[in-house]
Scaffold this active site. Sequence first.
Site, PDB file in Angstrom:
ATOM      1  N   GLU A  83     -20.938 -40.700 -93.146  1.00 37.17           N
ATOM      2  CA  GLU A  83     -21.551 -39.380 -93.243  1.00 37.17           C
ATOM      3  C   GLU A  83     -21.250 -38.746 -94.595  1.00 37.17           C
ATOM      4  O   GLU A  83     -20.086 -38.652 -94.995  1.00 37.17           O
ATOM      5  CB  GLU A  83     -21.031 -38.441 -92.151  1.00 37.17           C
ATOM      6  CG  GLU A  83     -21.598 -38.703 -90.777  1.00 37.17           C
ATOM      7  CD  GLU A  83     -21.222 -37.615 -89.774  1.00 37.17           C
ATOM      8  OE1 GLU A  83     -21.844 -37.567 -88.716  1.00 37.17           O
ATOM      9  OE2 GLU A  83     -20.301 -36.818 -90.057  1.00 37.17           O
ATOM     10  N   CYS A  84     -22.284 -38.308 -95.294  1.00 40.38           N
ATOM     11  CA  CYS A  84     -22.185 -37.484 -96.495  1.00 40.38           C
ATOM     12  C   CYS A  84     -21.263 -38.114 -97.543  1.00 40.38           C
ATOM     13  O   CYS A  84     -21.681 -38.985 -98.294  1.00 40.38           O
ATOM     14  CB  CYS A  84     -21.756 -36.074 -96.121  1.00 40.38           C
ATOM     15  SG  CYS A  84     -22.201 -34.846 -97.376  1.00 40.38           S
TER      16      CYS A  84
END
Length: 215
Positions: A83-84
Amino acid sequence: MRIAIARDAAFGFYYPDDLEAFAHSGAELIPFDTLNDEHLPEADGLFIGGGFPETHLAALSANKSLLADIRHALATGMPAYAECGGLMYLARSIQWCGEKQKMTGAIPADVLVGKRPHGRGYMVVEETGKSPWPPLAVGRAEKIGTRVHEFHYAHLENLAAGSNFAYRVLRGTGIDGNHDGLIINNLLAGFAHHRNTQTNPWVERFVSFVRENSA
C-alpha cells in the site's frame, strides 16, 4: 503460515485492528527492517504498508541484498500486498527533492514525489474481476463500491500501457486516475489504504490467497 511485514522508520502506517485480523485468520506476521536487515525473513507472503520511503532513499537503496531478495521473491511468485509507500518501494526508483535512488524494481515504473498531494481524501473503488485474491462476497460493497482512502504526493511514471488492475476508481485518484491495485504476478499494489471491515475483508482475502499459494 508466516507473512513478512516491513516495520521500521520507513514503513509504519498500519492499523492495529488490521494487524490483529492476520492472527484471527491464522497468519503470523514476521517483522523485518528494510533499512538494516540484509535478507527477507523466511515467509509464505509479504506485506509492505504505508510510510515515507522518500525520506530514507539512500539507506533503502544501499540495502541491495534485501532489494534483491524481495525482487527475486516476487518474480518467482511470492504472494504480496503493498500500500502506498510499499508500492513506491517496489518500483524501479523514487525521485524526491532532486534525489533519485534505485528501489526494488519489482514494479516496472518510476516514482516521482511532488510538492503537492497527487491524491488525497476518501476514495470509492470497485472490483475489476482481475484480482488474484478470492472474490469479494456479493453484498453492499459490490453495489456501491468499497470505501478506502488515499494521501500521497507521489505518482507513477513510465508504467506500461495495458497493465492489469484489481480496482476501478469511482472516486479519487489511485494510480492513474481510473485504476488502483496494480497486479504483477502474485503482487497486488496500490495507493489506496484499505481497512479490514465486514464489507471489505481484505486481510482474510489476502491470507486466503497466501494459503492457496503455499499449499
